[in-house]
Scaffold this motif. Sequence first.
Motif, PDB file in Angstrom:
ATOM      1  N   SER A  46       6.785   6.906  11.847  1.00  0.00           N
ATOM      2  CA  SER A  46       8.082   7.584  11.849  1.00  0.00           C
ATOM      3  C   SER A  46       8.153   8.561  13.013  1.00  0.00           C
ATOM      4  N   THR A  47       9.305   8.651  13.628  1.00  0.00           N
ATOM      5  CA  THR A  47       9.515   9.619  14.709  1.00  0.00           C
ATOM      6  C   THR A  47      10.285  10.838  14.211  1.00  0.00           C
ATOM      7  N   ASN A  48      10.538  10.903  12.917  1.00  0.00           N
ATOM      8  CA  ASN A  48      11.279  12.016  12.343  1.00  0.00           C
ATOM      9  C   ASN A  48      10.338  13.123  11.868  1.00  0.00           C
ATOM     10  N   ARG A  49      10.852  14.328  11.799  1.00  0.00           N
ATOM     11  CA  ARG A  49      10.041  15.463  11.343  1.00  0.00           C
ATOM     12  C   ARG A  49       9.555  15.245   9.918  1.00  0.00           C
ATOM     13  N   VAL A  50      10.409  14.655   9.092  1.00  0.00           N
ATOM     14  CA  VAL A  50      10.035  14.294   7.720  1.00  0.00           C
ATOM     15  C   VAL A  50      10.192  12.787   7.583  1.00  0.00           C
ATOM     16  N   ALA A  51       9.105  12.092   7.381  1.00  0.00           N
ATOM     17  CA  ALA A  51       9.141  10.635   7.311  1.00  0.00           C
ATOM     18  C   ALA A  51       9.770  10.173   5.998  1.00  0.00           C
ATOM     19  N   ALA A  52      10.465   9.055   6.071  1.00  0.00           N
ATOM     20  CA  ALA A  52      11.090   8.464   4.884  1.00  0.00           C
ATOM     21  C   ALA A  52      10.783   6.967   4.858  1.00  0.00           C
ATOM     22  N   TRP A  53      10.873   6.373   3.691  1.00  0.00           N
ATOM     23  CA  TRP A  53      10.613   4.942   3.526  1.00  0.00           C
ATOM     24  C   TRP A  53      11.468   4.135   4.496  1.00  0.00           C
ATOM     25  N   GLU A  54      12.718   4.560   4.680  1.00  0.00           N
ATOM     26  CA  GLU A  54      13.642   3.816   5.537  1.00  0.00           C
ATOM     27  C   GLU A  54      13.161   3.723   6.977  1.00  0.00           C
ATOM     28  N   ASP A  55      12.335   4.672   7.416  1.00  0.00           N
ATOM     29  CA  ASP A  55      11.830   4.648   8.783  1.00  0.00           C
ATOM     30  C   ASP A  55      10.912   3.452   9.051  1.00  0.00           C
ATOM     31  N   LEU A  89     -10.873  10.690  -1.767  1.00  0.00           N
ATOM     32  CA  LEU A  89     -10.191   9.407  -1.610  1.00  0.00           C
ATOM     33  C   LEU A  89     -10.887   8.559  -0.563  1.00  0.00           C
ATOM     34  N   PRO A  90     -11.150   7.282  -0.842  1.00  0.00           N
ATOM     35  CA  PRO A  90     -11.718   6.413   0.190  1.00  0.00           C
ATOM     36  C   PRO A  90     -10.835   6.395   1.440  1.00  0.00           C
ATOM     37  N   ALA A  91     -11.432   6.039   2.559  1.00  0.00           N
ATOM     38  CA  ALA A  91     -10.727   6.057   3.853  1.00  0.00           C
ATOM     39  C   ALA A  91      -9.359   5.396   3.753  1.00  0.00           C
ATOM     40  N   THR A  92      -8.346   6.110   4.222  1.00  0.00           N
ATOM     41  CA  THR A  92      -6.974   5.606   4.219  1.00  0.00           C
ATOM     42  C   THR A  92      -6.374   5.899   5.586  1.00  0.00           C
ATOM     43  N   TRP A  93      -6.083   4.865   6.351  1.00  0.00           N
ATOM     44  CA  TRP A  93      -5.583   5.018   7.712  1.00  0.00           C
ATOM     45  C   TRP A  93      -4.139   5.489   7.689  1.00  0.00           C
ATOM     46  N   ASN A  94      -3.819   6.445   8.547  1.00  0.00           N
ATOM     47  CA  ASN A  94      -2.492   7.050   8.552  1.00  0.00           C
ATOM     48  C   ASN A  94      -1.523   6.360   9.503  1.00  0.00           C
ATOM     49  N   ASN A  95      -1.918   5.256  10.118  1.00  0.00           N
ATOM     50  CA  ASN A  95      -1.063   4.636  11.137  1.00  0.00           C
ATOM     51  C   ASN A  95      -0.865   3.145  10.903  1.00  0.00           C
ATOM     52  N   SER A  96      -0.818   2.743   9.629  1.00  0.00           N
ATOM     53  CA  SER A  96      -0.649   1.322   9.314  1.00  0.00           C
ATOM     54  C   SER A  96       0.652   1.037   8.589  1.00  0.00           C
ATOM     55  N   GLY A  97       1.601   1.959   8.659  1.00  0.00           N
ATOM     56  CA  GLY A  97       2.892   1.723   8.048  1.00  0.00           C
ATOM     57  C   GLY A  97       2.798   1.488   6.552  1.00  0.00           C
ATOM     58  N   VAL A  98       3.565   0.517   6.077  1.00  0.00           N
ATOM     59  CA  VAL A  98       3.638   0.218   4.651  1.00  0.00           C
ATOM     60  C   VAL A  98       2.283  -0.221   4.108  1.00  0.00           C
ATOM     61  N   ALA A  99       1.484  -0.880   4.929  1.00  0.00           N
ATOM     62  CA  ALA A  99       0.158  -1.307   4.479  1.00  0.00           C
ATOM     63  C   ALA A  99      -0.679  -0.111   4.041  1.00  0.00           C
TER      64      ALA A  99
END
Length: 316
Positions: free
Chosen positions: A130-139, A286-296
């Motif tokens: 997301s390029t928004n200050r607050v990310a949303a599902w729609e992004d 929490l086990p490793a969770t990548w922050n740059n994989s979108g919906v995945a």
Amino acid sequence: MKAIAPIIGLCAALCSGVWLSGCQLSDATPPLSTPNNQTSPKVMTPDWGIAATLVAMGHPPVAMGDKPFYKEWVGKPLIPATTYDVGTRYQPNPEMFSQLDIDVVIDRAFYEHLRPMYGDLDVHSIELNSTNRVAAWEDFIEPTLDLGRSINQPQAAQDYLDNSKKQIIQAGQTFHTRYPHIKKLAVVQFADTNNLRMFSYNSLFQPALDAMELELVAFADGNEWGFASIMLGDLAKLDDDTCLVVVEPIGDLLKLELKDSLVWQRLGYSFDENQTANKGRCLALLPATWNNSGVASMNVLADRLMNATFVGNTDL
């Protein structure tokens, strides 16, 4: 197979970390068939997020970057054994790459410096963030659909989005059944004993927690990667009704150092799952969770939160 640019040179190959002298790869990778009789192109991606999303959609890439480290930092969905590793994400091995039978490279702007290596191959760039200050599902809807179109699988992408939203909502319902008093989460990752990354409102944790009807707590806006740097002592600013979620990897040595840290002791957190109920502040590992994989990544995060064990005071 389309022509590939000449090998960039021995130095670049050595920098990739996967120098393979005389290595030969089969070019017999079968194309994936689609329900509408189109053929999915054979994809190479240097990016973990794109690789994860392709796998989750049922169309894994032929090749990707840093495959061995994906398991440690991303984890799920699992990359199939048939996907080749072409070396580091930022500098793939040109010799390995030159031997692959691929149709298209799917990357994002971070890997723009690699494009001269691809010759006349088609390159499709997609940003799963997301390029928004607050990310949303729609992004994340259009980038995911764009990825589906790039592999001739628009319906698979739409189905993936629909099913993912349902699964994340269901994970939230299960979470609230297990921990009815937990409403607010702060999500961090340790760099060392005193330095942390706190995931912020522009990270994918925001829309995932929104769908789970949980509130993300952060101290500052995130950088382009969705986090802000904080010090260990900054955690004292968290309200008592906020649970701390620590994302792995975090080594045993670091845990021991934290256990001996006066600051950590004063904060009242503990990684000990055997501690007395309601003793100490609310925390989950929490086990490793990548922050740059979108919906995945949102799917993985929701699943892991749903199954996480929170220790300390969970009756907030």
